[in-house]
Design a protein around this motif. Sequence first.
Motif, short mmCIF file in Angstrom:
data_model
loop_
_atom_site.label_atom_id
_atom_site.label_comp_id
_atom_site.label_asym_id
_atom_site.label_seq_id
_atom_site.Cartn_x
_atom_site.Cartn_y
_atom_site.Cartn_z
N MET A 65 0.97 -1.06 -0.09
CA MET A 65 -0.08 0.01 -0.05
C MET A 65 0.83 1.33 -0.16
N LEU A 66 1.95 1.30 0.83
CA LEU A 66 2.81 2.70 0.88
C LEU A 66 3.54 2.66 -0.55
N TYR A 67 3.80 1.64 -0.93
CA TYR A 67 4.44 1.83 -2.34
C TYR A 67 3.55 2.30 -3.56
N LEU A 68 2.32 1.91 -3.43
CA LEU A 68 1.29 2.00 -4.22
C LEU A 68 0.87 3.73 -4.15
N LEU A 69 1.08 4.22 -2.94
CA LEU A 69 0.76 5.64 -2.70
C LEU A 69 2.12 6.48 -2.66
N ARG A 70 3.28 6.04 -3.21
CA ARG A 70 4.38 6.54 -3.06
C ARG A 70 4.50 8.16 -3.65
N ASP A 71 3.57 8.13 -4.95
CA ASP A 71 3.31 9.70 -5.57
C ASP A 71 2.05 10.23 -5.17
#
Length: 255
Positions: A65-71
């Motif tokens: 999830m955190l990588y998905l929201l990186r931008d």
Amino acid sequence: MASPPPSALYTPTFLLALLTTLLLCLTLRALAILPSRSPKPRLRTPGTPTRVVIVLGSGGHTQEMLYLLRDLDPAKYTHRTWVVSSGDAFSAGRAVAFESEMESRAGSGHGKNVGPGTFDVVTVPRARSIHQSLLTTLGSSLRCLCACFAPLLGFTTASSMAQAPTKDLPDLIVTNGPATACILVFAALLLRFFNVRGAQSRGKCTTVYAESFARVKTLSLSGKLLVRVVDRFLVQWEGLEGVGGGRAEFVGVLV
């Protein structure tokens, strides 16, 4: 001519007709709030504050999830509510670290996707523990359901940054599969079903589910439960495109 006593009205035929009418109304209402196979995005006025609820799960779910929201653009999603399960200090800490990193980028002036906003981390009871019996799962799931209404209705406390958190319903709910997410999505559907605070009429509580990268050929249990009720269902492998009655959207690798 004397009218019949009230008890005479409650015949089996009358009760059956009443029950049928009630079930029909409930079915039509449920169909009205469930997403169509080709969801149409709702246009928002530029500059309008937007609140997003993000559901984290322990371990791999949180990392994805955190990588998905990186931008993620905090200037657009001005208030972010992170929902974690009780006992999951790892996910709560990662959410705070993620927000601190965005705040640091804003302070240093690096990157375009930074801006004002608030966030909070909300802990809800765990829906089901590992190896928990099905007999007791119902009770823990009900406790989780009751607790999930608080972050959805905005009864939370802001952390960091300057602005006060909005008490409005979330515009967007993002999850990728922890058990708590199923309960929270169900709570959001209840708010939309009864149009609490205009949840349905104002287009609030839009749900987006991103299936885990680890699911290559079949959906996870959470995915199977939510594929027909969330507004957008995203998969990362082409072999899963179209599952769930054509609702799964292949969008490529997200993590």
